[in-house]
Structure formats: C-alpha cells, structure tokens
Design a protein around this motif. Structure first.
Motif, PDB file in Angstrom:
ATOM      1  N   MET A 125     -33.658  14.488   9.374  1.00 14.73           N
ATOM      2  CA  MET A 125     -34.085  15.482   9.248  1.00 14.73           C
ATOM      3  C   MET A 125     -33.384  16.345   9.398  1.00 14.73           C
ATOM      4  N   ALA A 126     -34.154  17.466   9.419  1.00 11.01           N
ATOM      5  CA  ALA A 126     -33.524  18.680   8.616  1.00 11.01           C
ATOM      6  C   ALA A 126     -34.430  20.074   9.768  1.00 11.01           C
TER       7      ALA A 126
ATOM      8  N   VAL B 116     -39.880  -3.391  21.007  1.00 10.56           N
ATOM      9  CA  VAL B 116     -39.912  -2.921  21.216  1.00 10.56           C
ATOM     10  C   VAL B 116     -38.983  -1.761  19.578  1.00 10.56           C
ATOM     11  N   CYS B 117     -40.184  -0.851  19.716  1.00  7.65           N
ATOM     12  CA  CYS B 117     -39.585   0.221  18.133  1.00  7.65           C
ATOM     13  C   CYS B 117     -38.582   1.174  18.090  1.00  7.65           C
ATOM     14  N   ILE B 118     -37.941   1.183  17.222  1.00  6.24           N
ATOM     15  CA  ILE B 118     -36.716   2.154  17.103  1.00  6.24           C
ATOM     16  C   ILE B 118     -36.725   3.066  15.741  1.00  6.24           C
ATOM     17  N   HIS B 119     -36.854   4.315  15.925  1.00  6.71           N
ATOM     18  CA  HIS B 119     -36.316   4.790  14.631  1.00  6.71           C
ATOM     19  C   HIS B 119     -35.464   4.961  13.953  1.00  6.71           C
ATOM     20  N   LYS B 120     -35.512   4.548  12.332  1.00 10.19           N
ATOM     21  CA  LYS B 120     -34.384   4.564  11.730  1.00 10.19           C
ATOM     22  C   LYS B 120     -33.747   5.059  10.552  1.00 10.19           C
ATOM     23  N   GLY B 121     -33.369   5.650   9.976  1.00 10.71           N
ATOM     24  CA  GLY B 121     -33.437   5.323   8.475  1.00 10.71           C
ATOM     25  C   GLY B 121     -33.971   7.731   8.124  1.00 10.71           C
ATOM     26  N   LEU B 122     -34.027   7.927   7.069  1.00 14.56           N
ATOM     27  CA  LEU B 122     -35.053   9.383   7.400  1.00 14.56           C
ATOM     28  C   LEU B 122     -33.577  10.457   7.792  1.00 14.56           C
ATOM     29  N   LEU B 123     -32.897  10.982   6.465  1.00 12.80           N
ATOM     30  CA  LEU B 123     -31.996  11.348   7.108  1.00 12.80           C
ATOM     31  C   LEU B 123     -31.556  12.047   5.464  1.00 12.80           C
ATOM     32  N   PRO B 124     -31.116  13.748   5.265  1.00 14.30           N
ATOM     33  CA  PRO B 124     -31.027  14.275   3.715  1.00 14.30           C
ATOM     34  C   PRO B 124     -30.471  13.541   3.031  1.00 14.30           C
ATOM     35  N   ALA B 125     -30.466  14.187   2.006  1.00 13.04           N
ATOM     36  CA  ALA B 125     -28.994  13.789   0.961  1.00 13.04           C
ATOM     37  C   ALA B 125     -27.912  13.673   0.809  1.00 13.04           C
ATOM     38  N   ASP B 126     -28.141  14.650   1.695  1.00 15.67           N
ATOM     39  CA  ASP B 126     -26.437  15.428   2.397  1.00 15.67           C
ATOM     40  C   ASP B 126     -26.428  14.968   3.864  1.00 15.67           C
ATOM     41  N   TYR B 127     -26.545  13.650   4.324  1.00 16.02           N
ATOM     42  CA  TYR B 127     -26.077  12.893   5.627  1.00 16.02           C
ATOM     43  C   TYR B 127     -25.403  12.931   6.571  1.00 16.02           C
ATOM     44  N   GLU B 128     -23.840  13.119   5.389  1.00 16.45           N
ATOM     45  CA  GLU B 128     -23.097  12.782   6.191  1.00 16.45           C
ATOM     46  C   GLU B 128     -22.574  14.114   6.191  1.00 16.45           C
TER      47      GLU B 128
ATOM     48  N   TYR C   9     -25.778   6.503  13.235  1.00 17.57           N
ATOM     49  CA  TYR C   9     -27.227   5.523  14.822  1.00 17.57           C
ATOM     50  C   TYR C   9     -28.003   5.849  14.151  1.00 17.57           C
ATOM     51  N   ALA C  10     -28.097   6.009  12.810  1.00 18.02           N
ATOM     52  CA  ALA C  10     -29.713   6.128  12.333  1.00 18.02           C
ATOM     53  C   ALA C  10     -29.310   4.947  11.217  1.00 18.02           C
ATOM     54  N   THR C  11     -28.420   4.559  10.947  1.00 18.97           N
ATOM     55  CA  THR C  11     -28.192   2.819  10.015  1.00 18.97           C
ATOM     56  C   THR C  11     -28.282   1.701  10.902  1.00 18.97           C
ATOM     57  N   VAL C  12     -28.562   0.343  10.414  1.00 15.52           N
ATOM     58  CA  VAL C  12     -29.206  -0.600  11.231  1.00 15.52           C
ATOM     59  C   VAL C  12     -27.696  -1.401  11.674  1.00 15.52           C
ATOM     60  N   ARG C  13     -26.250  -0.631  12.033  1.00 14.85           N
ATOM     61  CA  ARG C  13     -25.367  -1.411  11.983  1.00 14.85           C
ATOM     62  C   ARG C  13     -25.322  -2.343  13.562  1.00 14.85           C
ATOM     63  N   ASP C  14     -26.534  -1.726  14.367  1.00 17.19           N
ATOM     64  CA  ASP C  14     -26.834  -2.422  15.580  1.00 17.19           C
ATOM     65  C   ASP C  14     -27.679  -2.864  16.229  1.00 17.19           C
ATOM     66  N   VAL C  15     -28.784  -3.571  15.151  1.00 19.14           N
ATOM     67  CA  VAL C  15     -29.834  -4.491  15.311  1.00 19.14           C
ATOM     68  C   VAL C  15     -29.527  -5.857  15.606  1.00 19.14           C
TER      69      VAL C  15
ATOM     70  N   ALA D 138     -35.877   1.699   8.265  1.00 17.19           N
ATOM     71  CA  ALA D 138     -34.512   2.310   7.958  1.00 17.19           C
ATOM     72  C   ALA D 138     -34.332   2.502   6.590  1.00 17.19           C
ATOM     73  N   LEU D 139     -35.448   2.957   5.905  1.00 20.27           N
ATOM     74  CA  LEU D 139     -34.919   3.966   4.373  1.00 20.27           C
ATOM     75  C   LEU D 139     -34.354   4.957   5.477  1.00 20.27           C
ATOM     76  N   ARG D 140     -33.070   5.289   3.930  1.00 22.23           N
ATOM     77  CA  ARG D 140     -32.264   6.680   4.375  1.00 22.23           C
ATOM     78  C   ARG D 140     -33.171   7.778   3.763  1.00 22.23           C
ATOM     79  N   ALA D 141     -33.415   7.669   2.270  1.00 21.58           N
ATOM     80  CA  ALA D 141     -34.402   9.239   1.866  1.00 21.58           C
ATOM     81  C   ALA D 141     -35.510   9.313   2.708  1.00 21.58           C
ATOM     82  N   PHE D 142     -35.657  10.529   2.614  1.00 22.26           N
ATOM     83  CA  PHE D 142     -36.593  11.622   2.938  1.00 22.26           C
ATOM     84  C   PHE D 142     -37.722  12.961   2.633  1.00 22.26           C
ATOM     85  N   LEU D 143     -38.048  13.206   2.022  1.00 27.44           N
ATOM     86  CA  LEU D 143     -38.896  14.374   1.853  1.00 27.44           C
ATOM     87  C   LEU D 143     -37.431  14.153   0.934  1.00 27.44           C
TER      88      LEU D 143
END
Length: 480
Positions: free
Chosen positions: A1-2, A281-293, A302-308, A326-331
């Motif tokens: 999120m920005a 247990v509900c966990i916020h995942k995904g929703l990062l801007p296109a330039d997240y890296e 930490y927004a990915t699901v590698r730990d699930v 866990a959808l990456r794309a946001f707004l």
C-alpha cells in the motif's frame, strides 16, 4: 500500500461524489483518500456512456427520472448490460430486466433472502484523529465541494453509517468486523475492545447474531501474547486477524513484519488458540503497488504466501484465511495482470495461494476476496472471472469466502450483484480448466457468499436466516 496524496496528486483528482458518474456500479476505481486512484480507462468511459444512454432510453418506460432509474434494480441490470456491451458477455443479465417494469425487482426480491456473510468489513473509531484523513476532507471541502459533510468527523466511515450501508442498503445478513495494526498507533482503526463492543451493541439491538468480530494480533510487539490471552479470556473473538507485512500503510521501520511459519514466534500462539477453540486465523496478504520491489524493499515478500503452506500443514486444526486472496495488484487497472494471466495462466500470488492444497495436501487454507474482487470487477470483469476461476479451481468452491472491505467502497450491494451475475467465459473455461460458476443462488456462489463462512463461524444457515429475517435490523430495513 502506498502513501497519502501529495498536493500535486490532489490537484489531479476530484471528490467521488462530484467527479464519479452516479451509476449503480462504479465506473472507475475509487480511492478512500489514502491513494491516488488510476485514471478512468477508455473501457470504463464507454461503460459510463452506455449506462447513461440506457438510462435515457429505459427510464421513461418505468415512469422514473434518469436518477431514479439508476438507483433502481432495473438500473443495476442496465449497468451490467453496459459492462457486457463493452467487455463481452461476462455477466448473466438480460435486457428485459432493465426494460420491463417489475422484472428486476422480482429477481432482487427472490434473492434478498440469500445468506450473505461479509467476511471483511471496517469502520473507524469515534476518536480517530489521524491528520492525514482529516486534512484531506478539509481540503476537499475548500477546493472541491462546499457542501461536503463530515470533513472534521469522518462520519462517513463511522458506526452509524456502517450499520446503514452494510445491513440496510445491501443484502448482507452477517458481517465480520475487522481492524488493522500500525507502527503508529494513532492510525489504528478500532481497538480489539471496540470491535467487541460494537459486536455486542449491534447484536443486542438486532436481537440476533448479525456481527462477528476479530481480535487483531501483533507478533513482535511487546506483550502481544498477553493481549491474546486477554482477548481469549474477556473478548472472546470469533476469529483472529494478523498482518504478516506489519504496517499495511507504509514499509515498517520497526521491523513489525513476520512469517506464519516462524516456529519460535508463532507456534506458541497457535497452541493458545487451538486450546481456546478459536481456530480461524485471517491474514492480510497481497495488495502492493506495481513497483513493490522498489517501494517496499526487504518487506514485500511478507505479503506473499510463501509461509502459508508449512504453517497450514503443521497446524491442521487451524483454518488459515488469506485476505484479498493474496492478489498482488492494488488500485491499478488489471490490464497487466490480465495479460500475464492470458500468457501464462497465472495471477501473481493468487495462483500461488490456490496451488497450496495440491502441492502440500492441506485442506485448511482459504481465500477471501475483499478489495481484489471489487477493483477487478470495476476495471475489467474478464480479469475478475479469471481471478475467481483460479481460486475455485485450486482451492475448491468450499474454500473461497466472500468479503468486500466495506465501508471503504460504500455499500457492498453492487459487489454482491457483480458476483451473483459473474460467469467465466466459455473459452476461458476450456483453456484453463475452469468450471462454470453457475447461477446466483447455485451451489458455488451460495458456498462463497455464505455457506463457507457459516461453517467456519458455527452459523446454522436455516436457523440464522430465520432469526435474522425477523430481527430488529430486518424490521428497520423493511421500513427504510
């Protein structure tokens, strides 16, 4: 999120009530003030124009003004007709629903009793005074709309309007009230105690179990397990909410991010909640801007699901619900994500989530679709079809939960109608092995809308519908 809008960004925007077309379904991705929304696409402009034309043509047949027509069930049908005209036959809607008086109302009435459990909703506490939001509202009144209300109170996002928009203005029967943690506590939307108090108040007024509540847990923060113990003993939440990314607004400078499969940090928590019998247990995942890296360096993973997968496999007693699927794309418009899907068959991070059961043999991983479905349904319903199809194919329809992230997007009724009418195009079904979603009240959509959440939260569907159908909120809605 920005970050919040800059002065330059503010100059390029207008308030939703002034700039947005007042149709039944949004024709542009809308920001809640925290982000600069993407501009209206050419397709969205075409939808808007088509809805306007349909309203001009059909409103007289109903004896309604254009505005009245757009606020009606027939107007809602017209909006989905317009979207089909632009994006192709994605939504199940017939012109007769929009053109024939009474037909759309009959359909709406037939579906009004459907069990809709919204597994992610929000409002802000009465003493929320974060200057970012308040200053934005004051700026809007000064520069955009002299008649704007609530510029100093944020009433738009508070309790009274929450009750109206969730329970009166939509077909939602039961809602789950959530919260969020921040490095800066002045950003906290609601405390755990306030969530529990709101749950008790609404259920007492209604005379039924209308509202469920989270308790937010914050690994790494001092005394966090003591707060879990207190919540179990006194608040008795219906489930838990956590953010592996830490602060969801800004990359945490306090290192508040964490992993679900951190045995030393998290497994004592899992032991506590299993013993308490509060095991969702509900966990916020995904929703990062296109330039997240670039914009979230060292944090975005930490927004990915590698730990699930490991956590779910180690703790089969616990239901792990990944919010936003866990959808990456946001707004942002989903054009890039749709292109990637059409080329590779994958949707960033959502496909990873959907593949966990087949790869690890677990049956306790779920996806919730709040924000992710709303934005994709508005911007490109073809992507919404691919998104839902991916989740149902991988997780199974019995592991996908309905959620809207309201109040951020207003009343959720338009989102409910979008999923009720959504169908995966036949060519997409054939190419990607997707099964049809079926009718609005069919097996798949009934499971997503309410059946799955009812199972997780111990709601007996027939008993709940009978109780809710005769409660005080239902009486208020009937009068309204």
């Amino acid at each position: 999120m920005a970050h919040y809008l800059t002065d330059a960004e503010l100059e390029r925007t207008a308030p939703a009530e002034v700039a947005s077309f007042k149709g039944p379904v949004p024709t542009q991705i809308v920001s809640n003030g925290e982000f600069n929304p993407p501009p209206q696409t050419q397709e969205q402009r075409r939808v808007e124009s088509r809805v306007d034309a349909l309203a001009g043509d059909l409103a007289p047949r109903h004896g309604l003004s254009r505005r009245q027509f757009l606020a009606s069930s027939a107007g809602m049908a017209a909006a989905f007709l317009a979207m089909n005209d632009v994006f192709g036959p994605i939504f199940d809607v017939q012109r007769a629903e929009a053109a024939t008086p009474g037909l759309a109302d009959a359909r709406a009435q037939a579906l009004a009793g459907q069990l809709i459990v919204d597994a992610q909703t929000h409002f802000v506490r009465d003493d929320f005074k974060q200057e970012g939001l308040l200053d934005l509202a004051k700026y809007a009144k000064q520069h955009w709309n002299r008649g704007l209300w609530g510029e100093s109170t944020l009433a738009r996002y508070k309790f009274e309007n929450y009750v109206k928009e969730i329970f009166v203005d939509s077909d939602t029967k039961v809602a789950l009230l959530s919260g969020a943690p921040f490095d800066d506590p002045t950003w906290n939307l609601l405390t755990n105690d306030q969530i529990a108090t709101a749950r008790a108040a609404i259920n007492q007024i209604a005379g039924s179990r209308r509202l469920l509540g989270h308790a937010v847990f914050t690994p790494k923060k001092a005394g966090w397990l003591d707060e879990v113990d207190r919540a179990i003993a006194t608040l008795k939440p219906d489930s838990w909410k956590g953010y592996t990314i830490g602060d969801p607004l800004f990359p945490s400078k306090q290192g508040s991010y964490w992993w679900l499969d951190d045995e030393k940090l998290m497994y004592p928590f899992y032991e506590k909640i299993v013993k308490a019998g509060i095991t969702t247990v509900c966990i916020h995942k995904g929703l990062l801007p296109a330039d997240y890296e670039k914009s979230w360096p060292g944090v975005w993973e930490y927004a990915t699901v590698r730990d699930v997968g490991k956590a779910a496999k180690d703790w089969p007693q616990i239901n792990f619900v990944m919010y936003h699927a866990a959808l990456r794309a946001f707004l942002e418009t989903p054009s890039a994500a749709l292109n990637e899907f059409e080329q590779t068959g994958r949707i960033k991070w959502a496909t990873d989530l959907a593949e966990i059961p087949s790869k690890l043999g677990v049956k306790n991983v779920y996806a919730e679709v709040g924000t992710a479905f709303a934005n994709s349904a508005v911007a490109d319903p073809r992507f919404a079809a691919a998104f839902v199809g991916t989740l149902v194919r991988g997780l199974g329809a019995e592991h996908v939960l309905w959620g809207t992230d309201s109040l951020w997007y207003g009343s959720p009724q338009w989102q409910i109608e979008a999923l009720r009418r959504l169908e995966i195009p036949e060519e997409m079904q054939r190419k990607h092995g997707f099964a049809p979603l079926g009718p609005a009240d069919g097996i798949v959509k009934s499971a997503i809308f309410g059946g799955n959440a009812a199972r997780l939260y111990g709601l007996h569907v027939k008993a709940v519908l009978g109780e809710i159908g005769n409660d005080q909120v239902a009486a208020i809605k009937a009068q309204y």
